[in-house]
Design an enzyme around this catalytic site. Structure first.
Site, mmCIF file in Angstrom:
data_model
loop_
_atom_site.group_PDB
_atom_site.id
_atom_site.type_symbol
_atom_site.label_atom_id
_atom_site.label_comp_id
_atom_site.label_asym_id
_atom_site.label_seq_id
_atom_site.Cartn_x
_atom_site.Cartn_y
_atom_site.Cartn_z
ATOM 1 N N GLU A 49 -4.389 -0.668 -2.979
ATOM 2 C CA GLU A 49 -3.724 -1.914 -3.321
ATOM 3 C C GLU A 49 -4.434 -2.460 -4.554
ATOM 4 O OE1 GLU A 49 -3.745 -5.022 -0.334
ATOM 5 O OE2 GLU A 49 -2.694 -6.365 -1.710
ATOM 6 N N ARG A 274 -14.140 4.872 8.079
ATOM 7 C CA ARG A 274 -14.488 4.283 6.780
ATOM 8 C C ARG A 274 -15.919 4.633 6.441
ATOM 9 N NH1 ARG A 274 -11.273 -0.107 5.559
ATOM 10 N NH2 ARG A 274 -12.659 -0.898 3.962
ATOM 11 N N LYS A 284 -13.290 -5.252 -0.770
ATOM 12 C CA LYS A 284 -12.863 -5.809 -2.059
ATOM 13 C C LYS A 284 -12.920 -7.327 -2.056
ATOM 14 C CE LYS A 284 -9.211 -3.187 -2.129
ATOM 15 N NZ LYS A 284 -7.892 -2.624 -2.430
HETATM 16 P P1 ATP Z 1 -11.207 -3.093 1.302
HETATM 17 O O1 ATP Z 1 -11.412 -3.233 2.767
HETATM 18 O O2 ATP Z 1 -12.438 -2.785 0.534
HETATM 19 O O3 ATP Z 1 -10.465 -4.238 0.705
HETATM 20 P P2 ATP Z 1 -8.819 -1.623 1.539
HETATM 21 O O4 ATP Z 1 -8.730 -0.692 2.652
HETATM 22 O O5 ATP Z 1 -8.108 -2.920 1.671
HETATM 23 O O6 ATP Z 1 -10.334 -1.809 1.138
HETATM 24 P P3 ATP Z 1 -7.005 -0.218 -0.133
HETATM 25 O O7 ATP Z 1 -6.756 -0.415 -1.574
HETATM 26 O O8 ATP Z 1 -5.958 -0.618 0.814
HETATM 27 O O9 ATP Z 1 -8.352 -0.982 0.189
HETATM 28 O O10 ATP Z 1 -7.499 1.255 0.148
HETATM 29 C C1 ATP Z 1 -6.940 2.414 -0.375
HETATM 30 C C2 ATP Z 1 -7.326 3.567 0.490
HETATM 31 O O11 ATP Z 1 -8.734 3.692 0.543
HETATM 32 C C3 ATP Z 1 -6.847 3.367 1.898
HETATM 33 O O12 ATP Z 1 -6.284 4.569 2.357
HETATM 34 C C4 ATP Z 1 -8.087 3.003 2.659
HETATM 35 O O13 ATP Z 1 -7.993 3.411 3.981
HETATM 36 C C5 ATP Z 1 -9.171 3.748 1.877
HETATM 37 N N1 ATP Z 1 -10.460 3.087 2.015
HETATM 38 C C6 ATP Z 1 -10.762 1.799 1.751
HETATM 39 N N2 ATP Z 1 -12.033 1.530 2.039
HETATM 40 C C7 ATP Z 1 -12.582 2.677 2.502
HETATM 41 C C8 ATP Z 1 -13.889 3.053 2.972
HETATM 42 N N3 ATP Z 1 -14.899 2.190 3.030
HETATM 43 N N4 ATP Z 1 -14.074 4.336 3.356
HETATM 44 C C9 ATP Z 1 -13.075 5.231 3.289
HETATM 45 N N5 ATP Z 1 -11.833 4.937 2.860
HETATM 46 C C10 ATP Z 1 -11.584 3.683 2.466
HETATM 47 MG MG MG Z 2 -6.033 -2.572 2.367
#
Ligand code: ATP
Ligand code: MG
Length: 577
Positions: A49, A274, A284
Site C-alpha cells: 500500500e 512477519r 509504517k
Molecule cells: P506495516 O504494518 O509496516 O504498515 P503493511 O503490512 O501495512 O506494513 P503493506 O504495504 O500492506 O504494509 O505490505 C505489503 C506486503 O508486505 C504485504 O503482503 C505484507 O504482508 C508484507 N509485509 C509487511 N510487513 C511485513 C513484515 N514485517 N514481514 C514480512 N512481510 C511484511
Molecule cells: Mg497493510
C-alpha cells in the site's frame, strides 16, 4: 526464533535471490506443481500500500514472492493496493518502485494498481447487489461497530439489510454520483452477522469519500475497502499463490467468499510470519510518526529500518537478500536478532569493501627522527579477502594522526597500544616507540612524540625478530582529507520497542545516543572523490559508506556496521548503566 547463520552466495542484481532452507510455502507450491493445480503456473505478487516507505520486513515478502517465482520459472507482479486516497501519495509509489529495483528484483512489465480495477470492482459490486449479496446501509460508522458484536457475542442485523435489490441499485448508483456526504452510507456484503469470524459480519465493501486519489483524481467519491479489493485484484491478475502475513489469516474466508460469490478465478492465499527485528520497529505508521515528529532526519535516515535508510547507511541488496533467504518462513510470529542482519551485512562487505585507513578522533603523532619534508609511498593491500582488488600507495610522513583511543599515558594492564616507552607497529608504516607527550594548559595530551625504526619499513618485523603486541592505523597529517563521520547505535533502547510503560508512547523508548557525529575525522588521500554510496572498511573501525551529504571539501561517511557485532555494543551499554 533465531536461526544460525547460513551464508549463501548472493546472486548478482537481477538474478534470483539466494537459495535458503526450504519451507512450507515452497512445499505447497511443489505439491501444486505435482497435482497440476494451476496448470504448472506459479504467479506471485508483492502488493504494497503506497502509504509509507518500504522497510526490511517488506524485503522479506519481496524476496519470498520473487524468489519462489524465479525458482519455479514463474512470474511476480508488483501491485499497489491503493484503496485509501487519504493516506497515499505518489512520493511513496516512487520510493517503493525505486527500492524494489534496488533490491535487484524485476517485475518486467507487470506493475499494476488496484485503482486500475475500480471500474471492474464497481461492476462486481453491482453483480453482488443483484444477487442479493450486498446492500446499502445507512448506519453510521459507530453504529456499524456497535451492531457488529464481539468475539463472544453475535452481531445484530442492520435495519437496512433487507432493502430490495432495486432500492440498493438506486442508492449505490447515487452514492457513486456524489449525492451523499462522506460517511452517510456504505455498501455492505450480506454474509452472516452471527459468524464466529468478525470479518464475515456484513463487512463494508464501499465507503463514501469525497477525496482526490493519487491516480484516479476526482473520478470517484466512493472507494472500495481493502478487503473487498485485495482478493479480486489477485483474481484479475491470475495470481496462483497469494502470499501474505499472518494477520490476514482471518480475512481469508472473506476473500474466498467474494471470489466464490462472483464465480471468478480463485487464487490460493497462504499466510506466513512477519519479520520482527529486535531493537527495531517495523510499522509504517510508527515510522511515519518518527519522520513527522522530527525524531529522525527523514524516511532515509540511516537509523531507519526502511530500505531507503539502510541503503543510505551502506547495507547491500545482496546482504539483505541473503538475510531474507535464511531467516526462515513459518506459521508463528517470532523475533529475529538484529545481530543476525548485521552478520550478513558484515559477511558481504568483508568480500567487497576495500580497506582504507581513517582516523575518527585524531591525535597528532610526531615521528621525531623521521626527516622533515620526506614522504614515502607505502604499499597497502586493498582487500586481503580478494586478491584481484590489488594494492595502493599510502603516504607516510613525519606528522601523522592516530586514534585518540590508541594512546594512553597511563595504560591499564591489558592495554598494548601506544603508551610512553611502548613500541607498536604502524600498519604499512614502521615500528615506532613513544618518547613523550605534549599537553595543553588543561593537562590534556594534544601531541604524542615517537621515534621510528628504519629497519621496519612497511611495518615488517626488524632483523632482530623483535615483536610488538599491537598494530595501529594512522593517516599522514599533510595528506589527510577532512571528513564528518556519523556513527549509529540502535534507534531504540528496548529489545521490543513496542513495549511501553503505562501511558507512554513508543517514542519513550528511543535511544538518545543513536547518532554520534564526529566532525574532525581524517581520511587517507585515496578516498578523494569517493562518490555517495561507495563502501569501505576503515581498518579496525568497521564498514563505512559515503553519504549524499558529502561535498568536495568535506566527505561525509556513515558507519554501516562495526566490525564486532551489535551484542558486544549492547552489552557494553547495559553494563555501563
Ligand atoms: P506495516 O504494518 O509496516 O504498515 P503493511 O503490512 O501495512 O506494513 P503493506 O504495504 O500492506 O504494509 O505490505 C505489503 C506486503 O508486505 C504485504 O503482503 C505484507 O504482508 C508484507 N509485509 C509487511 N510487513 C511485513 C513484515 N514485517 N514481514 C514480512 N512481510 C511484511
Ligand atoms: Mg497493510
Amino acid at each position: 526464533m533465531t536461526n544460525s547463520p547460513n551464508p549463501a552466495t548472493p546472486g548478482p542484481n537481477g538474478a534470483p535471490p539466494p537459495a535458503g532452507p526450504s519451507h512450507f510455502i515452497r512445499d505447497i507450491i511443489l505439491d501444486d506443481l505435482k497435482t497440476g493445480k494451476y496448470g504448472g503456473r506459479v504467479h506471485t505478487r508483492f502488493p504494497p500500500e503506497p502509504n509509507g516507505y518500504l522497510h526490511i520486513g517488506h524485503a522479506k515478502s519481496i524476496c519470498l514472492n520473487f524468489g519462489l517465482a524465479a525458482e519455479f520459472g514463474g512470474k511476480t507482479n508488483v501491485r499497489f493496493d491503493d484503496t485509501n486516497p487519504c493516506k497515499e501519495e505518489t512520493e511513496y509509489v516512487e520510493s517503493i518502485i525505486d527500492n524494489v529495483r534496488w533490491l535487484g528484483l524485476d517485475w518486467e512489465d507487470r506493475l499494476f494498481y488496484a485503482s486500475d480495477y475500480f471500474d471492474q470492482l464497481y461492476e462486481w459490486a453491482v453483480q453482488l447487489i443483484k444477487a442479493g449479496k450486498a446492500y446499502v446501509c445507512d448506519l453510521t460508522a459507530d453504529e456499524v461497530r456497535q451492531y457488529r458484536g464481539t468475539l463472544t457475542e453475535p452481531g445484530k442485523e442492520s435495519p437496512y439489510r433487507n432493502r430490495s435489490v432495486e432500492e440498493n441499485l438506486d442508492l449505490f448508483e447515487r452514492m457513486r454520483a456524489g449525492e451523499f456526504p462522506d460517511g452517510a452510507r456504505t455498501l455492505r456484503a450480506k454474509v452472516d452477522m452471527a459468524s464466529a469470524n468478525l470479518n464475515m459480519r456484513d463487512p463494508v465493501m464501499y465507503r463514501i469519500l469525497h477525496a482526490e486519489h493519487h491516480r484516479t483524481g476526482d473520478k470517484w467519491c466512493i472507494y472500495p475497502m481493502y478487503d473487498y479489493t485485495h482478493g479480486q485484484s489477485d483474481s484479475i491478475e491470475r495470481i496462483t499463490h497469494s502470499i501474505c502475513t499472518l494477520e490476514f489469516e482471518d480475512h481469508r474466508p472473506l476473500y474466498d467468499w467474494y471470489v466464490e460469490q462472483l464465480g471468478i478465478y480463485h487464487p490460493q492465499q497462504i499466510e506466513f510470519d512477519r519479520l520482527n527485528l529486535t531493537y527495531t520497529l517495523l510499522s509504517k505508521r510508527k515510522l511515519l510518526e518518527l519522520v513527522d515528529g522530527g525524531y529522525v532526519r527523514g524516511w532515509d535516515d540511516p537509523r531507519m529500518p526502511t530500505l531507503s535508510g539502510i541503503r543510505r547507511r551502506g547495507y547491500t541488496p545482496e546482504a539483505i537478500r541473503t538475510f531474507c533467504a535464511n531467516i526462515g518462513v513459518s506459521k508463528t510470529n517470532g523475533s529475529t536478532e538484529l545481530s543476525l542482519l548485521e552478520y550478513y551485512v558484515r559477511e558481504d562487505l568483508n568480500r567487497r569493501a576495500a580497506r582504507v585507513m581513517a582516523v575518527l578522533r585524531p591525535l597528532r603523532l610526531v615521528v621525531d627522527n623521521y626527516p622533515e619534508g620526506l614522504v614515502e609511498e607505502m604499499d597497502a593491500v586493498n582487500n586481503p579477502e580478494d586478491e584481484s582488488a590489488g594494492a595502493r600507495k599510502v603516504p607516510f610522513s613525519r606528522v601523522l594522526y592516530i586514534e585518540r583511543d590508541d594512546f594512553r599515558e597511563d595504560p591499564p594492564k591489558q592495554y598494548f597500544r601506544l603508551s610512553p616507552g611502548r613500541e607498536v607497529r604502524l600498519r604499512y608504516g614502521y615500528f615506532v616507540t613513544c618518547s613523550g607527550v605534549v599537553k595543553d594548559e588543561k593537562g590534556e595530551v594534544v601531541e604524542v612524540h615517537c621515534t621510528h625504526d628504519p629497519a621496519t619499513r612497511g611495518g615488517n618485523a626488524p632483523p632482530d625478530g623483535r615483536k610488538v603486541k599491537s598494530t595501529i592505523h594512522w593517516v599522514s597529517a599533510a595528506h589527510a582529507l577532512d571528513a564528518e563521520v556519523r556513527l549509529y547505535d540502535t534507534l531504540f533502547l528496548k529489545e521490543n520497542p513496542g513495549e511501553t510503560e503505562e501511558g507512554q508512547e513508543f517514542t519513550a523508548n528511543l535511544n538518545p545516543a543513536s547518532l554520534e557525529i564526529l566532525a574532525n575525522a581524517k581520511l587517507e588521500p585515496s578516498l578523494a572523490g569517493a562518490g555517495p554510496g561507495s563502501r569501505y572498511q576503515f581498518e579496525r573501525l568497521g564498514y563505512f559508506c559515503a553519504d549524499p551529504d558529502s561535498t568536495p571539501g568535506k566527505l561525509v561517511f556513515n558507519r554501516t556496521v562495526a566490525l564486532r557485532d551489535a551484542w558486544a555494543r549492547i552489552e557494553k551499554r547495559e553494563k555501563g548503566k
